[in-house]
Design a protein around this motif. Structure first.
Motif, PDB file in Angstrom:
ATOM      1  N   SER A  33       0.817  -1.202   0.000  1.00 30.14           N
ATOM      2  CA  SER A  33       0.000   0.000   0.000  1.00 30.14           C
ATOM      3  C   SER A  33       0.858   1.262   0.000  1.00 30.14           C
ATOM      4  O   SER A  33       1.886   1.329   0.672  1.00 30.14           O
ATOM      5  N   CYS A  34       0.422   2.247  -0.773  1.00 28.47           N
ATOM      6  CA  CYS A  34       1.083   3.561  -0.798  1.00 28.47           C
ATOM      7  C   CYS A  34       0.059   4.610  -0.400  1.00 28.47           C
ATOM      8  O   CYS A  34      -0.098   4.914   0.763  1.00 28.47           O
ATOM      9  N   TYR A  35      -0.662   5.118  -1.381  1.00 26.39           N
ATOM     10  CA  TYR A  35      -1.744   6.066  -1.133  1.00 26.39           C
ATOM     11  C   TYR A  35      -2.736   5.952  -2.278  1.00 26.39           C
ATOM     12  O   TYR A  35      -2.386   5.602  -3.403  1.00 26.39           O
ATOM     13  N   VAL A  36      -3.993   6.230  -1.983  1.00 20.81           N
ATOM     14  CA  VAL A  36      -5.046   6.141  -2.990  1.00 20.81           C
ATOM     15  C   VAL A  36      -4.734   7.134  -4.107  1.00 20.81           C
ATOM     16  O   VAL A  36      -4.412   8.294  -3.854  1.00 20.81           O
ATOM     17  N   GLY A  37      -4.785   6.653  -5.338  1.00 25.27           N
ATOM     18  CA  GLY A  37      -4.486   7.486  -6.501  1.00 25.27           C
ATOM     19  C   GLY A  37      -3.079   7.292  -7.031  1.00 25.27           C
ATOM     20  O   GLY A  37      -2.770   7.761  -8.130  1.00 25.27           O
ATOM     21  N   ARG A  38      -2.225   6.605  -6.285  1.00 26.58           N
ATOM     22  CA  ARG A  38      -0.851   6.361  -6.757  1.00 26.58           C
ATOM     23  C   ARG A  38      -0.908   5.501  -8.009  1.00 26.58           C
ATOM     24  O   ARG A  38      -1.601   4.488  -8.062  1.00 26.58           O
ATOM     25  N   ALA A  39      -0.202   5.904  -9.037  1.00 28.83           N
ATOM     26  CA  ALA A  39      -0.127   5.147 -10.286  1.00 28.83           C
ATOM     27  C   ALA A  39       1.325   4.778 -10.548  1.00 28.83           C
ATOM     28  O   ALA A  39       2.216   5.614 -10.380  1.00 28.83           O
ATOM     29  N   VAL A  40       1.536   3.525 -10.943  1.00 22.29           N
ATOM     30  CA  VAL A  40       2.883   3.066 -11.281  1.00 22.29           C
ATOM     31  C   VAL A  40       2.828   2.196 -12.522  1.00 22.29           C
ATOM     32  O   VAL A  40       1.856   1.483 -12.750  1.00 22.29           O
ATOM     33  N   MET A  41       3.880   2.324 -13.338  1.00 20.16           N
ATOM     34  CA  MET A  41       4.059   1.434 -14.479  1.00 20.16           C
ATOM     35  C   MET A  41       5.080   0.393 -14.071  1.00 20.16           C
ATOM     36  O   MET A  41       6.149   0.740 -13.560  1.00 20.16           O
ATOM     37  N   VAL A  42       4.730  -0.871 -14.299  1.00 17.87           N
ATOM     38  CA  VAL A  42       5.584  -1.965 -13.867  1.00 17.87           C
ATOM     39  C   VAL A  42       5.951  -2.822 -15.071  1.00 17.87           C
ATOM     40  O   VAL A  42       5.071  -3.252 -15.815  1.00 17.87           O
ATOM     41  N   GLU A  43       7.253  -3.045 -15.269  1.00 17.36           N
ATOM     42  CA  GLU A  43       7.712  -3.914 -16.354  1.00 17.36           C
ATOM     43  C   GLU A  43       8.096  -5.267 -15.772  1.00 17.36           C
ATOM     44  O   GLU A  43       8.797  -5.340 -14.757  1.00 17.36           O
ATOM     45  N   PHE A  44       7.621  -6.327 -16.416  1.00 18.64           N
ATOM     46  CA  PHE A  44       7.818  -7.680 -15.905  1.00 18.64           C
ATOM     47  C   PHE A  44       8.754  -8.499 -16.786  1.00 18.64           C
ATOM     48  O   PHE A  44       8.766  -8.323 -18.001  1.00 18.64           O
ATOM     49  N   PRO A  45       9.460  -9.453 -16.160  1.00 19.84           N
ATOM     50  CA  PRO A  45      10.208 -10.438 -16.940  1.00 19.84           C
ATOM     51  C   PRO A  45       9.257 -11.568 -17.322  1.00 19.84           C
ATOM     52  O   PRO A  45       8.080 -11.546 -16.969  1.00 19.84           O
ATOM     53  N   SER A  46       9.760 -12.552 -18.001  1.00 21.65           N
ATOM     54  CA  SER A  46       8.948 -13.688 -18.417  1.00 21.65           C
ATOM     55  C   SER A  46       8.706 -14.652 -17.264  1.00 21.65           C
ATOM     56  O   SER A  46       9.572 -14.848 -16.417  1.00 21.65           O
ATOM     57  N   GLY A  47       7.496 -15.228 -17.230  1.00 24.20           N
ATOM     58  CA  GLY A  47       7.226 -16.348 -16.343  1.00 24.20           C
ATOM     59  C   GLY A  47       6.676 -16.057 -14.969  1.00 24.20           C
ATOM     60  O   GLY A  47       6.512 -16.971 -14.178  1.00 24.20           O
ATOM     61  N   ILE A  48       6.364 -14.824 -14.641  1.00 24.44           N
ATOM     62  CA  ILE A  48       5.773 -14.529 -13.331  1.00 24.44           C
ATOM     63  C   ILE A  48       4.260 -14.671 -13.448  1.00 24.44           C
ATOM     64  O   ILE A  48       3.649 -14.164 -14.387  1.00 24.44           O
ATOM     65  N   ILE A  49       3.661 -15.344 -12.478  1.00 26.67           N
ATOM     66  CA  ILE A  49       2.209 -15.482 -12.481  1.00 26.67           C
ATOM     67  C   ILE A  49       1.618 -14.382 -11.610  1.00 26.67           C
ATOM     68  O   ILE A  49       1.932 -14.273 -10.417  1.00 26.67           O
ATOM     69  N   LEU A  50       0.780 -13.540 -12.229  1.00 24.60           N
ATOM     70  CA  LEU A  50       0.051 -12.504 -11.503  1.00 24.60           C
ATOM     71  C   LEU A  50      -1.318 -13.093 -11.179  1.00 24.60           C
ATOM     72  O   LEU A  50      -2.037 -13.541 -12.078  1.00 24.60           O
ATOM     73  N   THR A  51      -1.683 -13.107  -9.910  1.00 19.92           N
ATOM     74  CA  THR A  51      -2.932 -13.736  -9.481  1.00 19.92           C
ATOM     75  C   THR A  51      -3.988 -12.682  -9.204  1.00 19.92           C
ATOM     76  O   THR A  51      -3.822 -11.831  -8.322  1.00 19.92           O
ATOM     77  N   ASN A  52      -5.076 -12.733  -9.980  1.00 15.93           N
ATOM     78  CA  ASN A  52      -6.191 -11.811  -9.810  1.00 15.93           C
ATOM     79  C   ASN A  52      -6.859 -12.043  -8.455  1.00 15.93           C
ATOM     80  O   ASN A  52      -6.969 -13.176  -7.990  1.00 15.93           O
ATOM     81  N   GLY A  53      -7.302 -10.975  -7.824  1.00 17.16           N
ATOM     82  CA  GLY A  53      -8.020 -11.079  -6.557  1.00 17.16           C
ATOM     83  C   GLY A  53      -8.699  -9.768  -6.226  1.00 17.16           C
ATOM     84  O   GLY A  53      -8.587  -8.793  -6.976  1.00 17.16           O
TER      85      GLY A  53
END
Length: 168
Positions: A71-91
């Protein structure tokens, strides 16, 4: 610009003031601009991905799956670059396009916005090859729905024809 407020100009140029003058505010604003406009250091993947305090863009390293972000603060926006093979789990606190899990490919970039005390939403996700995640999925879902509708219509017509044959 420097991320350290006191290193920014102007330097103590306020007339008749030793602190909290306009130059202090200008230095502070300069420091804020520098902190939010830089690329942050790389971050090692973890179930709760640590979001850097400074910068709006960072790369993820490592292979651990990710199911949330710190957690940071409401409204914080970040662009994230990923390598191959990481599973992002929706929740509920890590909402991904199509409400589905994502296995990253090298160069994938997601734009995430914190919308609640600990809730992050991925507002767009671009694959490393330039395609937008979800666009092809939506087209495929529409094509599947149309095919299912055609099959249902054909099955109904076949059933009607079979009924007509058995009655004659």
């Amino acid at each position: 610009l420097s991320a350290t407020d006191s290193s920014n100009s102007p330097q103590d140029t306020d007339v008749g003031s030793s602190s909290n003058g306009p130059d202090d505010f200008i230095r502070a604003i300069s420091g804020i601009l520098k902190r939010v406009s830089v690329a942050a250091a790389d971050v090692v993947s973890a179930p709760a991905l640590p979001v850097p305090n400074e910068g709006t863009y960072f790369k993820v390293t490592g292979t651990a799956g990710i199911s949330g972000m710190t957690s940071c603060y409401v409204g914080r926006a970040v662009m994230v670059e990923f390598p191959s093979g990481i599973i992002l789990t929706n929740g509920p606190n890590f909402v991904l396009p199509g409400a589905a899990n994502v296995t990253t490919m090298a160069g994938d970039i997601g734009l995430f916005v914190q919308r609640g005390s600990s809730a992050w939403y991925c507002v767009t996700f671009c694959r490393g090859d330039g395609t937008v995640l979800g666009a092809a999925d939506a087209t495929a879902a529409a094509a599947l729905a149309a095919a299912n509708s055609a099959v249902t219509t054909a099955n109904t017509a076949q059933s009607t024809a079979n009924t007509a044959l058995t009655q004659s």
